[in-house]
Design an enzyme around this catalytic site. Structure first.
Site, PDB file in Angstrom:
ATOM      1  N   LYS A 190       0.765  -1.087   0.111  1.00  0.00           N
ATOM      2  CA  LYS A 190      -0.026   0.603  -0.028  1.00  0.00           C
ATOM      3  C   LYS A 190       1.074   1.357  -0.415  1.00  0.00           C
ATOM      4  O   LYS A 190       1.704   1.381   1.039  1.00  0.00           O
ATOM      5  CB  LYS A 190      -1.110   0.739   0.926  1.00  0.00           C
ATOM      6  CG  LYS A 190      -1.844   1.276   1.188  1.00  0.00           C
ATOM      7  CD  LYS A 190      -3.456   1.041   2.414  1.00  0.00           C
ATOM      8  CE  LYS A 190      -3.238   2.516   2.651  1.00  0.00           C
ATOM      9  NZ  LYS A 190      -4.740   2.311   3.537  1.00  0.00           N
ATOM     10  N   LYS A 244      -2.166  -1.234  -3.637  1.00  0.00           N
ATOM     11  CA  LYS A 244      -2.758  -0.605  -3.564  1.00  0.00           C
ATOM     12  C   LYS A 244      -2.429   0.936  -3.875  1.00  0.00           C
ATOM     13  O   LYS A 244      -0.928   0.909  -2.878  1.00  0.00           O
ATOM     14  CB  LYS A 244      -3.923  -0.607  -2.551  1.00  0.00           C
ATOM     15  CG  LYS A 244      -4.573   1.013  -2.376  1.00  0.00           C
ATOM     16  CD  LYS A 244      -4.875   0.895  -1.004  1.00  0.00           C
ATOM     17  CE  LYS A 244      -6.049   2.158  -0.695  1.00  0.00           C
ATOM     18  NZ  LYS A 244      -6.738   2.471   0.848  1.00  0.00           N
TER      19      LYS A 244
HETATM   20  C1  PBG Z   1      -7.298   3.421   5.701  1.00  0.00           C
HETATM   21  C2  PBG Z   1      -7.313   3.706   3.992  1.00  0.00           C
HETATM   22  C3  PBG Z   1      -7.604   4.556   2.955  1.00  0.00           C
HETATM   23  C4  PBG Z   1      -7.723   3.857   2.088  1.00  0.00           C
HETATM   24  C5  PBG Z   1      -7.944   2.146   2.210  1.00  0.00           C
HETATM   25  N1  PBG Z   1      -8.010   2.223   3.679  1.00  0.00           N
HETATM   26  C6  PBG Z   1      -6.905   6.379   3.442  1.00  0.00           C
HETATM   27  C7  PBG Z   1      -5.184   5.793   3.671  1.00  0.00           C
HETATM   28  O1  PBG Z   1      -4.398   5.123   3.820  1.00  0.00           O
HETATM   29  O2  PBG Z   1      -5.233   7.274   3.760  1.00  0.00           O
HETATM   30  C8  PBG Z   1      -7.941   4.569   0.717  1.00  0.00           C
HETATM   31  C9  PBG Z   1      -8.871   3.931  -0.053  1.00  0.00           C
HETATM   32  C10 PBG Z   1      -9.479   4.829  -0.997  1.00  0.00           C
HETATM   33  O3  PBG Z   1      -8.507   6.150  -1.829  1.00  0.00           O
HETATM   34  O4  PBG Z   1     -10.420   5.088  -1.624  1.00  0.00           O
HETATM   35  N2  PBG Z   1      -5.835   2.930   6.132  1.00  0.00           N
END
Ligand code: PBG
Length: 320
Positions: A190, A244
């Site tokens: 991520k 992601k």
């Molecule tokens: C929480 C999380 C996030 C997203 C999914 N889970 C936000 C982040 O990490 O700031 C982002 C999902 C999206 O942008 O569609 N940790």
């Protein structure tokens, strides 16, 4: 080469990649303390649901053939340790129970597992005295959240906070509480991405002091590091690994796909969706063609399934 491209039937016959409704996972938001759905301006067509409207949406998505939901909560109150995330009466736990009652096992229910929606400072973990995210104190909280989500009926918990050791800590907590059947969908690779912008509005989260998540999410400059993250998560017990965002990280999806045999998921995130929606709104791209091309590309790179705010639109298109 053009002989096999001549007709739609020929192209369909030789297509290497197919997108079906089974590939689609819909992210959904459920908010405590509202009595009607609230539109999310940054994500046109997506809303913060009440528990009731979420159940109705789930029934419709199931009827369209969508495979799964990933549930995010917007709590009524936030505190330093994100207490509502692990409260059996917290909004996601209430929603999971209602969804399970309504759809049985016909939809896979995935619970996003993080503290950022629940902490008053907006970070994905708890802070130490110096205001830094405390990795190991956060792992204890993640274990508690996982157990609450599993008890409420989640098929998968999906840790998205990028703490080191999170998958192992969650697996141990689940097994210790009698939830050996609950699977882990690990947000393994991520990235600290600009494309999460609209999501922060969807869950009403701002990071205190204008901070960011670069201290725990991956640097977009690094591709090989994703393979290390994936290896660690698998060694700790991840059942599915996820990359992601998706479109700017197709190379990472492809590399992960080549390096592991478990299912690989991809998250087409809020900013990716919002860009497509804005371009379609301006009339500069054809919405339907762009939706299908986007999902095809993510699958072609190697994703088994895709978490996407396009799930409903795509399911409607594919069902025609
Ligand atoms: C929480 C999380 C996030 C997203 C999914 N889970 C936000 C982040 O990490 O700031 C982002 C999902 C999206 O942008 O569609 N940790």
């Amino acid at each position: 080469m053009r002989r096999l491209r001549r007709t739609p039937a020929l192209r369909r016959l030789v297509a290497e990649t197919r997108v079906g409704v089974d590939d689609l996972v819909a992210p959904v938001f459920v908010r405590e303390g509202i009595d009607a759905p609230v539109p999310i301006a940054a994500l046109p067509g997506v809303v913060q649901h009440t528990v009731g409207s979420l159940v109705a949406e789930a029934r419709e998505l199931r009827a369209l053939g969508v495979s799964a939901l990933v549930v995010f909560g917007v709590p009524g109150a936030r505190d330093a340790v994100g207490s509502a995330a692990s409260d059996p009466a917290g909004i996601v736990q209430v929603a999971l129970r209602a969804l399970r009652d309504a759809v049985g096992d016909e939809l896979v229910l995935i619970a996003d597992l993080c503290l950022c929606e629940y902490t008053d400072h907006g970070h994905c973990g708890v802070l130490d005295r110096g205001g830094r995210v405390d990795n190991d104190a956060t792992l204890r909280r993640y274990g508690e959240v996982a157990v609450a989500q599993a008890a409420a009926g989640a098929d998968f918990v999906a840790p998205s906070g990028m703490m080191d050791g999170q998958v192992g800590a969650i697996r141990a907590a689940l097994d210790g509480a009698g939830h050996a059947d609950t699977a882990i969908l690990a947000y393994a690779a991520k990235y600290a991405s600009a494309f999460y912008g609209p999501f922060r509005e969807a869950v009403d989260v701002a990071i205190a002091g204008g901070g960011d998540r670069r201290g725990y999410q991956q640097d977009p400059a690094n591709g090989r590091e994703a393979l290390t993250e994936v290896r660690l998560d698998l060694a700790e017990g991840a059942d599915v690994v996820m990359v992601k965002p998706a479109l700017h990280y197709l190379d990472v999806i492809a590399a992960v796909r080549r390096s592991v045999d478990v299912p690989v998921a991809a998250y087409h995130v809020s900013g990716e969706y919002a860009m497509l929606a804005a371009a379609a709104e301006l009339g500069v791209v054809d919405r339907e063609a762009a939706v299908l091309e986007t999902l095809t590309a993510i699958k072609r790179a190697g994703a088994q399934f895709v978490l996407t705010y396009l799930a409903r639109q795509a399911a409607e298109l594919l069902g025609r």
